[in-house]
Design a protein around this motif. Structure first.
Motif, short mmCIF file in Angstrom:
data_model
loop_
_atom_site.label_atom_id
_atom_site.label_comp_id
_atom_site.label_asym_id
_atom_site.label_seq_id
_atom_site.Cartn_x
_atom_site.Cartn_y
_atom_site.Cartn_z
N VAL A 21 0.84 -1.20 0.00
CA VAL A 21 0.00 0.00 0.00
C VAL A 21 0.88 1.25 0.00
N GLN A 22 1.95 1.22 0.77
CA GLN A 22 2.88 2.36 0.78
C GLN A 22 3.50 2.58 -0.59
N ARG A 23 3.82 1.48 -1.26
CA ARG A 23 4.41 1.59 -2.60
C ARG A 23 3.42 2.26 -3.56
N LEU A 24 2.17 1.81 -3.51
CA LEU A 24 1.16 2.39 -4.40
C LEU A 24 0.99 3.87 -4.12
N LYS A 25 1.03 4.23 -2.85
CA LYS A 25 0.88 5.65 -2.51
C LYS A 25 2.04 6.47 -3.07
N ARG A 26 3.25 5.89 -3.07
CA ARG A 26 4.40 6.62 -3.62
C ARG A 26 4.24 6.81 -5.13
N VAL A 27 3.80 5.75 -5.82
CA VAL A 27 3.58 5.88 -7.27
C VAL A 27 2.58 7.00 -7.54
N LEU A 28 1.54 7.03 -6.72
CA LEU A 28 0.50 8.05 -6.90
C LEU A 28 1.05 9.45 -6.68
N ARG A 29 1.87 9.60 -5.67
CA ARG A 29 2.40 10.93 -5.38
C ARG A 29 3.21 11.45 -6.56
N ASP A 30 4.02 10.55 -7.16
CA ASP A 30 4.84 10.97 -8.30
C ASP A 30 3.99 11.30 -9.52
N SER A 31 2.81 10.71 -9.60
CA SER A 31 1.98 10.87 -10.80
C SER A 31 1.22 12.20 -10.81
N HIS A 32 1.05 12.79 -9.67
CA HIS A 32 0.22 14.00 -9.51
C HIS A 32 -1.24 13.77 -9.89
N LEU A 33 -1.64 12.52 -9.94
CA LEU A 33 -3.07 12.23 -10.16
C LEU A 33 -3.78 12.20 -8.81
N HIS A 34 -5.10 12.29 -8.88
CA HIS A 34 -5.89 12.27 -7.64
C HIS A 34 -6.72 11.00 -7.58
N THR A 35 -6.73 10.37 -6.41
CA THR A 35 -7.65 9.26 -6.20
C THR A 35 -8.69 9.67 -5.16
N VAL A 36 -9.90 9.14 -5.35
CA VAL A 36 -10.92 9.35 -4.32
C VAL A 36 -10.47 8.66 -3.04
N CYS A 37 -9.77 7.54 -3.21
CA CYS A 37 -9.31 6.76 -2.06
C CYS A 37 -8.52 7.63 -1.10
N GLU A 38 -7.56 8.39 -1.62
CA GLU A 38 -6.73 9.23 -0.76
C GLU A 38 -7.42 10.54 -0.41
N GLU A 39 -8.03 11.18 -1.41
CA GLU A 39 -8.60 12.52 -1.17
C GLU A 39 -9.73 12.46 -0.15
N ALA A 40 -10.54 11.41 -0.26
CA ALA A 40 -11.67 11.31 0.67
C ALA A 40 -11.27 10.54 1.92
N ALA A 41 -9.96 10.23 2.06
CA ALA A 41 -9.47 9.44 3.19
C ALA A 41 -10.38 8.24 3.40
N CYS A 42 -10.62 7.51 2.32
CA CYS A 42 -11.58 6.41 2.37
C CYS A 42 -11.11 5.34 3.36
N PRO A 43 -12.00 4.92 4.24
CA PRO A 43 -11.61 3.93 5.25
C PRO A 43 -11.28 2.56 4.64
#
Ligand code: SF4
Ligand code: SF4
Length: 290
Positions: A21-43
């Motif tokens: 999960v940490q790895r996926l979050k790092r990929v996302l940070r580098d991409s500058h894309l937005h996920t609902v998962c992170e933005e909405a702090a989805c449980p």
């Protein structure tokens, strides 16, 4: 003023810290894309990322609508990013996702409501990840349904999702700018064009709806050939948003799931923490087996 109801024990955030999960979050940070998962702090983030599922929000972070339950900023959106489809495709590939949900803000400013951009994202993502399954969770394309549906033919999803969000009586309050009958018609019209592609919708509960209104809405969905359903608890993103009217119990969610199956839905996810994209991969797989 009335105090909001307390969160019951079944509303909980889960741990979300595995190395993957940490790895996926790092990929996302580098991409500058937005996920609902992170933005909405989805449980459900840990669980979904762990299964190779994520929900991306495309076409910017400013919406032309203003739904009082929603945490997305509203105003005049930025021009579309022509690099976004490629960026999304590369990010999905780097994350190694198996199931991706692509959703967007409402873009009432665009002639096709953004349908063409959905297609570009779908086509590029499939090109780089041929085995992936793609669900699109689309806005209502109000006022341009035919154009949007024609455009979507250029890159079809594996699941077509459009949320009603709530019962018709609460539309003026909760979904200003949207129209209940229009949303139902969008689901029906897509299904009529693509009988082999499952259609899906969802409601948030706890906004003040009555149970018989929910059941009537589920019936309306079935009358418009909708086949998959998600029902979850509405949670207030901040005290500036629409308040939670009540917490629907797990037993009530189970009851509604049964009602939905009895009405002929083929896949139902119903529970306090269910989100539109929760277990979307398993839902779609179970659908395919039936
Ligand atoms: Fe992301 Fe949806 Fe899963 Fe939440 S339920 S983590 S928004 S895919
Ligand atoms: Fe939020 Fe969608 Fe409403 Fe825009 S249209 S405010 S993104 S719920």
């Amino acid at each position: 003023t009335e105090r909001p109801p307390r969160k019951p024990a079944w509303i909980r955030a889960r741990a979300q810290g595995s190395p993957e999960v940490q790895r996926l979050k790092r990929v996302l940070r580098d991409s500058h894309l937005h996920t609902v998962c992170e933005e909405a702090a989805c449980p459900n983030l840990g669980e979904c990322f762990g299964h190779g599922t994520a929900t991306f929000i495309i076409m910017g972070d400013i919406c032309t609508r203003r739904c009082p339950f929603c945490d997305v900023a509203h105003g005049r959106p930025n021009p579309l990013d022509p690099e976004e489809p490629e960026n999304l495709a590369r990010t999905v590939q780097a994350m190694g996702l198996r199931y991706v949900v692509i959703t967007s803000v409402d873009r009432d400013d665009l002639r096709d409501g953004g349908a063409g951009h959905f297609v570009d994202c779908t086509v590029r993502t499939r090109a780089l990840s041929p085995d992936i399954r793609i669900e699109v969770l689309v806005p209502d394309f109000r006022g341009r349904m035919d154009l949007a549906l024609d455009t979507l033919e250029g890159g079809l999803p594996d699941v077509f999702n459009h949320n009603l969000e709530t019962v018709p009586r609460l539309y003026r309050q909760a979904r200003p700018g949207a129209d209940y009958a229009w949303s139902l018609e969008l689901l029906r019209a897509f299904k009529a064009r693509h009988p082999h592609i499952p259609t899906k919708s969802g409601l948030m509960l706890g906004l003040g709806e009555e149970m018989d209104e929910v059941e009537a809405t589920l019936k309306d969905l079935r009358d418009h050939d909708c086949e998959m359903l998600t029902l979850g608890q509405y949670l207030q993103p901040s005290r500036h948003h629409l308040p939670v009217s009540r917490f629907v119990t797990p037993e009530e969610f189970d009851h509604l799931a049964q009602v939905a199956y009895d009405l002929g839905f083929r896949q139902v996810a119903s529970g306090p923490m269910v989100r539109s994209s929760y277990h979307a991969d398993q839902q779609a797989a179970a659908f395919a087996q039936k």
